[in-house]
Every structure is written in C-alpha cells, then in structure tokens.
Write an enzyme that holds these catalytic residues in place. Structure first.
Site, PDB file in Angstrom:
ATOM      1  N   CYS A 264      47.047   5.904  44.020  1.00  0.00           N
ATOM      2  CA  CYS A 264      46.010   6.178  43.160  1.00  0.00           C
ATOM      3  C   CYS A 264      45.611   5.258  42.033  1.00  0.00           C
ATOM      4  O   CYS A 264      44.430   4.832  42.361  1.00  0.00           O
ATOM      5  CB  CYS A 264      46.861   7.402  42.189  1.00  0.00           C
ATOM      6  SG  CYS A 264      47.151   8.800  43.152  1.00  0.00           S
ATOM      7  N   ARG A 335      53.414   2.679  49.854  1.00  0.00           N
ATOM      8  CA  ARG A 335      51.925   2.332  49.836  1.00  0.00           C
ATOM      9  C   ARG A 335      51.312   1.747  48.725  1.00  0.00           C
ATOM     10  O   ARG A 335      51.383   1.748  47.522  1.00  0.00           O
ATOM     11  CB  ARG A 335      51.268   3.867  49.917  1.00  0.00           C
ATOM     12  CG  ARG A 335      51.579   4.882  51.170  1.00  0.00           C
ATOM     13  CD  ARG A 335      50.685   5.991  51.056  1.00  0.00           C
ATOM     14  NE  ARG A 335      51.452   6.910  49.577  1.00  0.00           N
ATOM     15  CZ  ARG A 335      51.073   7.937  49.074  1.00  0.00           C
ATOM     16  NH1 ARG A 335      49.970   8.471  49.736  1.00  0.00           N
ATOM     17  NH2 ARG A 335      51.490   8.426  48.068  1.00  0.00           N
TER      18      ARG A 335
END
Length: 425
Positions: A264, A335
């Site tokens: 994000c 990630r």
C-alpha cells in the site's frame, strides 16, 4: 439489482484483502471465494490461511456452518450476481502501475456477467481506472452495455496486514456506484458486514482518489521524519527523543522513521503520480517522498558500515545477523519489503549476512529474493546485529547471547532500550 434479495456474491482474489471480506460476506450471503491459485484454494478449503489474516478456527466455522465456499473453478461463480474484485495492483521495476491482474480479473468476471449484475472493485487504483480501464473489458467480454445491462461500484480496501484490532469489519468503508441507485445498493451491501459503518462517495472517481491519497499522505509524512532522522544523525541528536518531545504538542502527528514497504504505502503513491503526469502535472512532493523512502534501506546499510568502521571492526567477511525480512512487524507479508534493500547493500561490502525471520515463509523468500533465511537452531555469534523488523519475538530474544565479542547492534525500528543498541535510525 437494487435490493438485498437473492444475492449471490463472488469475491475474486483471496489474498490479504479478499479472504477476510469473503468470509464476512459468507456469514450473511451465499458467497464464493474465487482464486486462480489452486494451492491457495486447497489450503483455504482445509481451513488454513497462511496469510494469518483469518483465524483458522473462524475460517473453518464459516465454511462449515454458512453458505460460503472457496473455488478455483470459474463454473462455480456462474450463478453469482455481485462480483467483488480484490486482486493486487502492483508496480513494475520502473514504478509504473501494472493493471494486468485487474484486467485478467475483469475478463473472468466478464465471461460470466449477466443482465442486472453488479461488479464492485476494491483494488487500489488511480482515479478513472474502474470506468476507463475495467468497464470496457467487462463490456467487450460480456457483450453487455454498462449502466444498462450491468452496473459497477468501487469500495477501496483498507486492510492493514497483521493488525488484529483494525480488522475489515471495524474499519469504516468508503463506497460508491455507477448510478445513484447502485451507489445506494453498494452502500447498503457493505453496511450488512461493516460494523464501523460506511461513507458513500459522490462518484467512483472520488472513491478511487480517496483511497490513493490515504497512503500517499502516510508515505509523505514518513518521508519527512526519515529526512529528519538523517539530519539529526549528522547533528548527533537522538531522533526518537526529538519526536517524543515534539509529540507533547496536541496536534503533532506521531510518525516514526523507518523502512516503507508493503503493498500500500510503498506502491499507491506511484498510481497517483502516474495519473497526475498523464493529465500534465509533475507531482514533486509525492515523488520526492517516494525517492527518500525507497532509499532508506541503502542508508541503513551505509550507517551500519560507518558504525563498524568507527569501531575499527573488519567489514569484509564480517558475520552479520539481520532480524526480519517481512515488510512490517508480526506479519508474514514480504510484498515490496524494503528490508531486502539492507541485505542487498550489505552484500556489496562482501559481508556474510544471515537473515532470521520467524514470520516469513522460507519458500516465498527463496522464490522472491533467491535467498535462504536461517532457522532458530542455526543462529550463531555475530559481529553486528541489525534489527530491521519489530517482530515481538525479537524483543524477547537475548541479543547478548548472539554477540561475538564487542559486537554492535543497530536498531532500525527504535524499539530496543538505548542501553542495548549501539545506534538507531
């Protein structure tokens, strides 16, 4: 479709975002969680979530006692009439948005789309992607007409991986729809499962923009304190103590320096920057924040080397332990982790670096980075220890037992007592 009768939901993508949402929808509606990863579907069918976002006992209960199932077979979503797309939206090596997963998911949905169906996107995108990129794919594959035969909505995800307090149902949800009636429907649908409530945006583009600036704002604020850390380090001032003192003012924002990764905060600003450049504006602050935060891993590694040189320690072939490789504490998600930047930079100095992380999946780390992480029993003695991620297990470790002689400890996260660490970011 504008009522709650006979709803059958398909959630497309069962990762950190899709699974928790699918499970909650599955308690209220007939729901199919769909994912093309057959191994992922198999583990979920067995009641196991390797992302740790949903408790296994909770997952098993919903699978057994509610109208919820998971599948990798497209035929299983044929009779669904609400499709919620929760696939990832990454960037490439040049930091350009990659919409391929979103397009592929739209093609899958388009192939089963029927008159009256509603498609809601949750993936983070720049303003305009839903209507300009996804809808044309749905129309092309289905042969149906947008806002006549089928409808769309956008409700940006707000999942915080590893956070057991702010779970999906407890975070207020922004909703939107392609017509006023569909906006009401989408808002009502989410109200069924989101106990924190909803905020109905005036348009899909407003909802898209709201999402992409949430994480851009955090990114810029963290970049600011990272820059402060660099400045205060040159001045010999403890950044943590400065922030503690400044935090006594009621409106001072409590951001801390550190590595900025994940799917994000480290990615979303590039989506906003891409769209800004498309419309003719060069976003200086957004990109400056990204550049500064993306360089923090290399900065930490350089500071570690400087610390060792000042202590007259050998750098080349020195034994180094890096604690943590995931992108954040108490979470298995690797990630876009920036901890790997520390590792890679240390390698350029020909250091012998062990990485230990009890949360990370060794196979995923090997696949993603081509490196092995060590097991607990493989820990030895080290010249330098770097606490890169603030996993709770690291706070319980006796780091003194891992030190070789006058070994040094660098605390990236600033969570160790000053008496334990030799330096912190």
């Amino acid at each position: 479709m504008t009522d709650m009768q006979n709803i059958k939901i398909a959630v497309i993508g069962l990762g950190y975002v899709g699974l928790p949402l699918a499970v909650e929808f599955g308690k209220k509606f007939t729901t199919v969680g769909f994912d093309i990863n057959q191994a992922r579907v198999k583990e979920l069918s067995d009641g196991v979530d390797s992302t740790l976002e949903v408790e296994n006992s909770y997952l098993k209960d919903v699978l057994q006692n509610h109208s919820f199932r998971v599948s990798a077979q497209k035929d299983d979503i044929n009779d669904c009439n609400v499709f919620v797309v929760t696939v990832p939206t990454p960037t490439d090596k040049y930091n350009r948005p990659v919409l391929t997963p979103l397009v592929k998911a739209s093609e899958t949905v388009g192939s089963v789309l029927k008159k009256g169906d509603v498609v809601v996107y949750e993936s983070t995108v720049y303003p305009g992607v839903t209507e300009d990129e996804c809808i044309p794919v749905l129309e092309r594959v289905s042969g149906l007409k947008f806002n006549e035969d089928f409808y769309a909505g956008y409700s940006p995800e707000r999942i915080n991986p590893g956070d057991k307090e702010h779970t999906v149902t407890k975070i207020l949800k922004v909703t939107s729809g392609s017509t006023p009636e569909i906006a009401d429907f989408v808002d009502k649908l989410y109200k069924e499962v989101i106990v924190a409530g909803t905020h109905k945006a005036s348009s899909i583009k407003v909802a898209e923009a709201a999402k992409v600036i949430e994480n851009s704002q955090r990114d810029i604020n963290i970049a600011f304190v990272n820059e402060l850390a660099k400045i205060f380090n040159l001045m010999g001032i403890d950044t943590a103590e400065v922030l503690e003192a400044a935090g006594t003012k009621w409106n001072f924002l409590p951001f801390k320096p550190g590595l900025v990764g994940g799917h994000c905060i480290g990615v979303d600003p590039y989506y906003l920057a891409q769209k800004a450049q498309e419309v003719g504006y060069h976003p200086e602050i957004i990109l400056a924040g990204r550049r500064l935060n993306d360089g923090m891993g290399k900065y930490v590694a350089t500071e570690v080397v400087k610390m060792m040189v000042k202590a007259e320690m050998r750098v080349k072939n020195s034994k180094v332990l890096m604690l943590g490789i995931t992108f954040k504490e108490n979470c298995p998600d690797i990630r876009n982790t920036r901890a790997i930047d520390i590792y890679n930079e240390l390698q350029t100095y020909q250091m012998d670096v062990d990485v230990y992380d009890p949360w990370a999946n060794p196979e995923e780390v090997k696949h993603e980075f081509g490196m092995d992480i060590i097991k607990t029993e493989e820990l030895s003695k080290y010249d330098t220890i770097i606490l890169a991620v603030a996993h709770r297990e690291f706070l319980e470790m006796n780091l003194e037992d891992l030190k070789k002689g006058e070994a040094l400890i660098y605390d990236v996260k600033g969570i160790l007592p000053k008496t334990v660490s030799d330096k912190r970011l």
